[in-house]
Design an enzyme around this catalytic site. Structure first.
Site, PDB file in Angstrom:
ATOM      1  N   HIS A 163       0.824  -1.205   0.000  1.00  0.00           N
ATOM      2  CA  HIS A 163       0.000   0.000   0.000  1.00  0.00           C
ATOM      3  C   HIS A 163       0.859   1.256   0.000  1.00  0.00           C
ATOM      4  CE1 HIS A 163       0.504  -0.644   4.462  1.00  0.00           C
ATOM      5  NE2 HIS A 163       0.557   0.691   4.496  1.00  0.00           N
ATOM      6  N   GLU A 180      -7.298   4.212   9.957  1.00  0.00           N
ATOM      7  CA  GLU A 180      -7.005   4.029   8.539  1.00  0.00           C
ATOM      8  C   GLU A 180      -8.253   3.642   7.758  1.00  0.00           C
ATOM      9  OE1 GLU A 180      -4.358   0.612   7.989  1.00  0.00           O
ATOM     10  OE2 GLU A 180      -6.130  -0.642   7.770  1.00  0.00           O
ATOM     11  N   GLN A 188      -3.957   3.672   1.447  1.00  0.00           N
ATOM     12  CA  GLN A 188      -4.271   3.733   2.874  1.00  0.00           C
ATOM     13  C   GLN A 188      -4.364   5.198   3.297  1.00  0.00           C
ATOM     14  OE1 GLN A 188      -0.970   2.929   5.605  1.00  0.00           O
ATOM     15  NE2 GLN A 188      -2.282   1.564   6.787  1.00  0.00           N
ATOM     16  N   HIS A 217       4.049   7.140   3.618  1.00  0.00           N
ATOM     17  CA  HIS A 217       4.972   6.003   3.523  1.00  0.00           C
ATOM     18  C   HIS A 217       4.600   5.068   2.389  1.00  0.00           C
ATOM     19  CE1 HIS A 217       1.787   4.419   6.239  1.00  0.00           C
ATOM     20  NE2 HIS A 217       2.014   3.282   5.632  1.00  0.00           N
ATOM     21  N   GLU A 260       7.401   0.787   5.100  1.00  0.00           N
ATOM     22  CA  GLU A 260       6.767  -0.199   5.965  1.00  0.00           C
ATOM     23  C   GLU A 260       6.895  -1.572   5.307  1.00  0.00           C
ATOM     24  OE1 GLU A 260       2.607   0.701   6.601  1.00  0.00           O
ATOM     25  OE2 GLU A 260       2.247  -1.114   7.782  1.00  0.00           O
TER      26      GLU A 260
HETATM   27  N1  CMX Z   1       8.467  10.370   5.476  1.00  0.00           N
HETATM   28  C1  CMX Z   1       9.707  10.897   5.242  1.00  0.00           C
HETATM   29  N2  CMX Z   1      10.408  11.569   6.186  1.00  0.00           N
HETATM   30  C2  CMX Z   1       9.828  11.716   7.399  1.00  0.00           C
HETATM   31  C3  CMX Z   1       8.562  11.199   7.698  1.00  0.00           C
HETATM   32  C4  CMX Z   1       7.878  10.509   6.679  1.00  0.00           C
HETATM   33  N3  CMX Z   1       6.668   9.963   6.893  1.00  0.00           N
HETATM   34  N4  CMX Z   1       8.249  11.502   8.976  1.00  0.00           N
HETATM   35  C5  CMX Z   1       9.296  12.207   9.467  1.00  0.00           C
HETATM   36  N5  CMX Z   1      10.232  12.332   8.517  1.00  0.00           N
HETATM   37  C6  CMX Z   1      11.530  13.013   8.641  1.00  0.00           C
HETATM   38  C7  CMX Z   1      11.354  14.448   9.063  1.00  0.00           C
HETATM   39  O1  CMX Z   1      11.116  15.273   7.958  1.00  0.00           O
HETATM   40  C8  CMX Z   1      12.669  14.735   9.737  1.00  0.00           C
HETATM   41  O2  CMX Z   1      13.650  14.986   8.797  1.00  0.00           O
HETATM   42  P1  CMX Z   1      14.770  16.118   9.071  1.00  0.00           P
HETATM   43  O3  CMX Z   1      15.535  15.605  10.259  1.00  0.00           O
HETATM   44  O4  CMX Z   1      15.539  16.141   7.818  1.00  0.00           O
HETATM   45  O5  CMX Z   1      13.969  17.351   9.361  1.00  0.00           O
HETATM   46  C9  CMX Z   1      13.000  13.418  10.407  1.00  0.00           C
HETATM   47  O6  CMX Z   1      12.268  12.419   9.698  1.00  0.00           O
HETATM   48  C10 CMX Z   1      12.573  13.407  11.865  1.00  0.00           C
HETATM   49  O7  CMX Z   1      11.237  13.863  11.911  1.00  0.00           O
HETATM   50  P2  CMX Z   1      10.382  14.103  13.234  1.00  0.00           P
HETATM   51  O8  CMX Z   1       9.187  14.898  12.879  1.00  0.00           O
HETATM   52  O9  CMX Z   1      11.262  14.537  14.354  1.00  0.00           O
HETATM   53  O10 CMX Z   1       9.802  12.687  13.501  1.00  0.00           O
HETATM   54  P3  CMX Z   1      10.372  11.556  14.418  1.00  0.00           P
HETATM   55  O11 CMX Z   1      11.841  11.361  14.242  1.00  0.00           O
HETATM   56  O12 CMX Z   1       9.807  11.712  15.768  1.00  0.00           O
HETATM   57  O13 CMX Z   1       9.629  10.315  13.720  1.00  0.00           O
HETATM   58  C11 CMX Z   1       9.611   8.467  12.290  1.00  0.00           C
HETATM   59  C12 CMX Z   1       9.874   9.963  12.388  1.00  0.00           C
HETATM   60  C13 CMX Z   1       9.658   8.079  10.821  1.00  0.00           C
HETATM   61  C14 CMX Z   1      10.686   7.707  13.065  1.00  0.00           C
HETATM   62  C15 CMX Z   1       8.194   8.194  12.908  1.00  0.00           C
HETATM   63  O14 CMX Z   1       7.233   8.880  12.150  1.00  0.00           O
HETATM   64  C16 CMX Z   1       7.859   6.735  12.988  1.00  0.00           C
HETATM   65  O15 CMX Z   1       8.259   6.032  13.897  1.00  0.00           O
HETATM   66  N6  CMX Z   1       7.071   6.209  11.999  1.00  0.00           N
HETATM   67  C17 CMX Z   1       6.696   4.819  11.992  1.00  0.00           C
HETATM   68  C18 CMX Z   1       5.298   4.593  12.516  1.00  0.00           C
HETATM   69  C19 CMX Z   1       4.248   5.284  11.678  1.00  0.00           C
HETATM   70  O16 CMX Z   1       4.516   6.112  10.827  1.00  0.00           O
HETATM   71  N7  CMX Z   1       2.955   4.923  11.959  1.00  0.00           N
HETATM   72  C20 CMX Z   1       1.824   5.477  11.241  1.00  0.00           C
HETATM   73  C21 CMX Z   1       1.381   4.629  10.070  1.00  0.00           C
HETATM   74  C22 CMX Z   1       0.770   3.326  10.531  1.00  0.00           C
HETATM   75  C23 CMX Z   1       0.427   2.339   9.421  1.00  0.00           C
HETATM   76  O17 CMX Z   1       0.729   2.548   8.249  1.00  0.00           O
HETATM   77  O18 CMX Z   1      -0.183   1.309   9.741  1.00  0.00           O
HETATM   78 CO    CO Z   2       0.809   1.677   6.294  1.00  0.00          CO
END
Ligand code: CMX
Ligand code: CO
Length: 135
Positions: A9, A45, A56, A80, A130
């Site tokens: 997705h 979602e 999604q 993502h 993911e």
């Molecule tokens: N795509 C690309 N880059 C991303 C991002 C995304 N979705 N989310 C954050 N970033 C980048 C930010 O732009 C930032 O970059 P810079 O350092 O260059 O500015 C960096 O990552 C850190 O951003 P942050 O806002 O401080 O965010 P965190 O580090 O706290 O978290 C991440 C980032 C990816 C580790 C966190 O979003 C995560 O753990 N994601 C996994 C879980 C998730 O997304 N769950 C929701 C979806 C559930 C599902 O699909 O089922």
């Molecule tokens: Co997802």
């Protein structure tokens, strides 16, 4: 063994899940196939099926969730890309061995009874990835 068998997705962060669902329903000409609140991920979602994959739509359950922070920083948009894999644990082991930065060190439960794990966006061209294992 190939890394992934399909694109599972594409996740899209939206500010208003009901409004986005209506918009997508009209544009895709299809009903969503699934809706689920996933507390552990801080999201609700809605899934639309496109061939063997899904779109999604992701609404945030709060401002401090991953999607909530994304919306505040970047606004609505692609959040993502999810690859379908046969074995998330094995895929994580292979990525770890390749020195790829992981978000999840071990698999966890996702929606629809799937098993999932996230790979950090810094590892794959700025795209949050993911891994999804069905069943
Ligand atoms: N795509 C690309 N880059 C991303 C991002 C995304 N979705 N989310 C954050 N970033 C980048 C930010 O732009 C930032 O970059 P810079 O350092 O260059 O500015 C960096 O990552 C850190 O951003 P942050 O806002 O401080 O965010 P965190 O580090 O706290 O978290 C991440 C980032 C990816 C580790 C966190 O979003 C995560 O753990 N994601 C996994 C879980 C998730 O997304 N769950 C929701 C979806 C559930 C599902 O699909 O089922
Ligand atoms: Co997802």
């Amino acid at each position: 063994m190939p890394f992934a068998t399909a694109i599972d997705h594409v996740g899209i962060a939206v500010a208003d899940l009901d409004a986005a669902t209506d918009r997508y329903r009209g544009i895709l000409g299809a009903e969503p196939v699934h809706r689920e609140r996933v507390e552990s991920q801080g999201v609700e979602e809605v899934l639309f099926r496109i061939g063997d994959s899904y779109v999604q739509l992701l609404g945030a359950l709060g401002p401090e969730t991953a999607v909530g922070k994304f919306l505040a920083k970047r606004g609505e948009g692609m959040h993502h890309l999810a690859y379908r894999v046969d074995d998330v644990a094995a895929a994580l082991d292979a990525l770890r061995a390749a020195g790829v930065r992981l978000v999840d060190e071990t698999p966890r439960p996702g929606s629809r009874g799937t098993t999932i794990a996230f790979v950090h966006p810094s590892a794959l061209g700025g795209v949050l990835v993911e891994l999804v294992q069905e069943g």
